[in-house]
Design an enzyme around this catalytic site. Structure first.
Site, PDB file in Angstrom:
ATOM      1  N   LYS A 288       0.837  -1.184  -0.038  1.00  0.00           N
ATOM      2  CA  LYS A 288       0.002  -0.082  -0.184  1.00  0.00           C
ATOM      3  C   LYS A 288       0.884   1.292  -0.070  1.00  0.00           C
ATOM      4  CE  LYS A 288      -4.544   0.942   1.973  1.00  0.00           C
ATOM      5  NZ  LYS A 288      -5.612   0.443   2.845  1.00  0.00           N
ATOM      6  N   GLU A 378     -20.014  -6.351   9.047  1.00  0.00           N
ATOM      7  CA  GLU A 378     -21.190  -5.619   9.717  1.00  0.00           C
ATOM      8  C   GLU A 378     -21.991  -6.387  10.327  1.00  0.00           C
ATOM      9  OE1 GLU A 378     -19.922  -4.596   7.064  1.00  0.00           O
ATOM     10  OE2 GLU A 378     -18.993  -2.767   7.441  1.00  0.00           O
ATOM     11  N   ARG A 406     -26.045  -3.072   5.952  1.00  0.00           N
ATOM     12  CA  ARG A 406     -25.517  -4.422   5.783  1.00  0.00           C
ATOM     13  C   ARG A 406     -26.279  -5.337   6.757  1.00  0.00           C
ATOM     14  NH1 ARG A 406     -20.547  -5.365   2.661  1.00  0.00           N
ATOM     15  NH2 ARG A 406     -21.332  -4.433   0.656  1.00  0.00           N
TER      16      ARG A 406
HETATM   17  C1  TPP Z   1     -19.197  -2.543   4.035  1.00  0.00           C
HETATM   18  C2  TPP Z   1     -18.017  -1.486   4.142  1.00  0.00           C
HETATM   19  N1  TPP Z   1     -17.570  -1.547   5.397  1.00  0.00           N
HETATM   20  C3  TPP Z   1     -16.387  -0.715   5.693  1.00  0.00           C
HETATM   21  C4  TPP Z   1     -15.736   0.143   4.388  1.00  0.00           C
HETATM   22  C5  TPP Z   1     -14.670   0.840   4.848  1.00  0.00           C
HETATM   23  N2  TPP Z   1     -13.575   0.498   4.023  1.00  0.00           N
HETATM   24  C6  TPP Z   1     -13.093   1.109   2.841  1.00  0.00           C
HETATM   25  S1  TPP Z   1     -11.776   0.550   2.336  1.00  0.00           S
HETATM   26  C7  TPP Z   1     -11.677  -0.384   3.691  1.00  0.00           C
HETATM   27  C8  TPP Z   1     -10.510  -1.408   3.486  1.00  0.00           C
HETATM   28  C9  TPP Z   1     -10.198  -2.059   2.436  1.00  0.00           C
HETATM   29  O1  TPP Z   1      -9.287  -2.949   2.580  1.00  0.00           O
HETATM   30  P1  TPP Z   1      -8.683  -3.740   1.383  1.00  0.00           P
HETATM   31  O2  TPP Z   1      -9.975  -4.299   0.723  1.00  0.00           O
HETATM   32  O3  TPP Z   1      -7.733  -4.682   1.739  1.00  0.00           O
HETATM   33  O4  TPP Z   1      -8.189  -2.941   0.554  1.00  0.00           O
HETATM   34  P2  TPP Z   1      -6.774  -1.817   0.587  1.00  0.00           P
HETATM   35  O5  TPP Z   1      -7.297  -0.518   0.992  1.00  0.00           O
HETATM   36  O6  TPP Z   1      -5.917  -2.373   1.456  1.00  0.00           O
HETATM   37  O7  TPP Z   1      -6.036  -1.786  -0.699  1.00  0.00           O
HETATM   38  C10 TPP Z   1     -12.848  -0.307   4.642  1.00  0.00           C
HETATM   39  C11 TPP Z   1     -12.914  -0.906   5.596  1.00  0.00           C
HETATM   40  C12 TPP Z   1     -16.659   0.021   3.417  1.00  0.00           C
HETATM   41  N3  TPP Z   1     -16.372   0.565   2.282  1.00  0.00           N
HETATM   42  N4  TPP Z   1     -17.364  -0.943   3.006  1.00  0.00           N
END
Ligand code: TPP
Length: 640
Positions: A288, A378, A406
């Site tokens: 990242k 969630e 959700r």
């Molecule tokens: C249902 C839901 N819960 C929480 C989020 C908030 N959120 C956005 S990005 C993220 C992390 C995603 O991690 P990953 O898929 O590993 O992607 P990275 O940012 O590490 O590339 C979260 C928790 C969301 N977008 N949707």
């Protein structure tokens, strides 16, 4: 300020242009794409680390696959800036997330290259599978369907549901697992440990390397390629019986792990995978913030969405204020929870993957055994909280309003039907701002109001938030308690006010008045205060009540109000349909009152992204909009 793209990037107006480049030029293009993202985000803000991490993957995918015919789905979509820039949106990219500008997430109506609208996580596998099954049905068997999903997003239940279905489908679906060990905060759970194990397992990887070597020659084998892969796979399975692969056990062909920044290798691998039919998964390891020193080496959570920053030094710009600023609601929540938990040993905290965003990290740090990050889950967060409550613990489950959508069934089935006193703190209620419609917390008052055993409250300031949290941890008879508050700051200069109980279902009078009463709920009531002041300057003296609860309503206060006023304006930072204003209308009708009621709030349409205030203005419930609504209602009376 227009950002100038590099030499190669300036020629790329669509993936068709990208395909004209020599493979050897792709590295330079990636560098330019990365720089363009850095240049833009440092000036305009937005998500950052995730997009930098998939630059090579983005270039390789559009180079190898035939988008938009082939369907490319980005999970969550916060990492899709490179995709947007390569697919015709480069020159408009400076408008990203601004009012009227590009969306910060892929969106079907924005581009034919955005195969699926996203924002909430973990949907990509199901969506891609749906498309793949449709392609089979429509006899487009050559079509490829690619879901790019992060290791964080893979912790969401729906992703597992998708994998479970994909494994028994005869579809052209390629799931790319973008594994950077991070969610917004460090990723959590057993799957994360498993992914680390599989990435570092020597035996496994040696055998997989053998497959790769052969895969490189696949094109020479033509049809028998499938057979060779199958043989190798079964060989691997036998050898590794004691170390079976999770994905393969679901009948998904697992490839990798590969270095997600090795462009040359990625192009080769993706080309090979194109020729392998059936559901498959490619495990890519990425970093990242890759390519921007401060993000790569610094705190990945900070660099997830850092705001604007100095692109040379990496210093994140901080707004300088002359006066001390009110605290953010989320921080008041975080500190207050710890304060309450210190006094009440039964209090526990739960967050689905938003420790920093919700400030649950404060409790996680101070009381690690009493605060839980359960991953992007969630549904689980709610039912887990219900389980905790059955044993007499007092859960404070903090979920952003839009993400709570959700877990609707869990709230009804696992909490409210069973009379369990779970506390829900709904952050980001109301307009989320630049994240747009997927993230607006528009519906919670409406969707919770119809559930029995549910208390719905919203504080008008930080001090009320504390009082409501204090009230929520006191013993009560098996109701859920939802406290909603917006993104951003409160209004008081200090948050550590003494806490006192608020009687559930009571409102308060903010201001007396004559001709009309404004009834507000939550922080948006501060706009009503401003509107009242403006009206007073015009000689219009209206009353204002902060109702605090949408359920149960303060019936006594409402009887007084409806006996005194025949003109009422309701204000909420939530959907008008079924929300707080609707509750007031129901009260009026049920009790035989006749008043003219005007409801202000989020209208029955999708409101796009922009600054919160811009969206309030668009929907007519900023201070000026409220003033206008009041004047319009009073006009006929005054002109008589
Ligand atoms: C249902 C839901 N819960 C929480 C989020 C908030 N959120 C956005 S990005 C993220 C992390 C995603 O991690 P990953 O898929 O590993 O992607 P990275 O940012 O590490 O590339 C979260 C928790 C969301 N977008 N949707």
């Amino acid at each position: 300020m227009l950002i100038t793209p590099g030499k190669l990037l300036s020629q790329i107006n669509s993936p068709a242009d990208l395909k004209k480049l020599e493979k050897a030029e792709l590295v330079q293009l990636s560098d330019e794409l990365r720089q363009f993202i850095i240049d833009n985000v440092s000036v305009y803000g937005g998500h950052f680390g995730a997009s930098l991490g998939v630059v090579e993957l983005t270039v390789a995918l559009h180079y190898v696959f035939n988008t938009p015919y082939d369907q490319l789905i980005w999970d969550v979509g916060h990492q899709a800036y490179g995709h947007k820039i390569l697919t015709g949106r480069r020159d408009n990219f400076h408008s990203n997330r601004l009012y009227g500008g590009l969306s910060g997430f892929p969106k079907i109506k924005e581009s034919e290259f955005d195969a699926f609208g996203v924002g909430h996580s973990s949907t990509s596998v199901s969506a891609a599978l749906g498309m793949a099954v449709a392609s089979n049905y429509l006899d487009q068997k050559d079509k490829q369907h690619i879901a790019v999903i992060g290791d964080g997003a893979l912790t969401g239940g729906i992703a597992f549901e998708g994998l479970n279905h994909a494994g028994v489908s005869d579809t052209n679906i390629l799931i790319i697992l973008n594994d950077n060990c991070m969610s917004i905060d460090p990723n959590v759970g057993a799957l994360k440990d498993y992914l680390t194990d599989i990435t570092t397992s020597r035996t496994y990887n040696k055998l997989k390397d053998d497959v790769w070597k052969l895969l490189g020659k696949l094109s020479n084998f033509g049809k028998s390629a499938q057979e060779i892969v199958s043989k190798l796979e079964s060989g691997i399975k036998t050898t590794l019986l004691s170390q079976s692969n999770f994905f393969e056990s679901l009948n998904l062909r697992y490839f990798g792990p590969v270095d997600g920044h090795d462009l040359d290798h990625l192009v080769t691998v993706l080309n090979d995978l194109k020729n392998i039919k059936g559901p498959k998964i490619l495990h890519c390891v990425t970093v990242k913030g890759k390519g921007f020193g401060p993000a790569e080496k610094g705190n990945a959570t900070t660099w997830h969405a850092p705001g604007t920053f100095d692109k040379i030094t990496g210093e994140i710009h901080k707004k300088v204020h002359e006066k001390p600023q009110p605290p953010k609601y989320q921080d008041v929540f975080g500190h207050t929870l710890v304060e309450l938990a210190k006094a009440n040993p039964n209090i526990v905290g739960i967050t689905p993957a938003m420790p920093s965003g919700s400030s649950m990290n404060i409790m996680m740090k101070e009381m690690p055994d009493r605060a839980f990050d359960v991953g992007i889950a969630e549904q689980h967060a709610v039912t887990f909280s219900a389980g905790l409550a059955t044993q007499g613990l007092i859960p404070f489950c903090n979920i952003y309003s839009s993400f709570m959508q959700r877990a609707y069934d869990q709230v009804i089935h696992d909490v409210c039907i069973q009379n369990l006193p779970v506390n829900f703190c709904l952050d980001r209620a109301g307009f989320a701002g630049a994240d747009g419609p997927t993230h607006h917390g528009a519906y919670d008052i409406a969707y919770f109001r119809c559930i029995p055993n549910m208390i719905i409250a919203a504080p008008m300031d930080e001090s009320q938030l504390r009082d409501l949290m204090f009230t929520a941890q006191l013993p009560r008879k098996g109701q859920a308690f939802s406290i909603r508050y917006p993104r951003g700051q409160g209004v008081l200069s200090t948050w550590r006010t003494p806490m006192e109980e608020i009687t559930i279902g009571t409102g308060r009078k903010i201001k007396d008045g004559e001709e009309l009463a404004i009834l507000s709920i939550g922080h948006i009531g501060n706009y009503a205060v401003q509107a009242c002041a403006r009206l007073l300057e015009k000689g219009i003296d209206v009353a204002h009540f902060d109702m605090r609860f949408a359920k149960p309503l303060d019936e006594q206060l409402l009887h007084e109000i409806f006996s005194t006023f025949t003109k009422i304006v309701t204000i909420e930072d939530g959907c008008i349909q079924g929300g707080f204003g609707s509750a007031i209308l129901e009260f009026m009708s049920d009790n035989g009152y006749h008043a003219q009621v005007r409801r202000l709030g989020i209208p029955d349409r999708i409101v796009e992204h922009g600054e919160q205030i811009e969206l309030h203005q668009e929907c007519g419930f900023d201070p000026e909009g409220i003033e206008k609504a009041v004047v319009e209602m009073l006009e006929p009376v005054r002109s008589q």
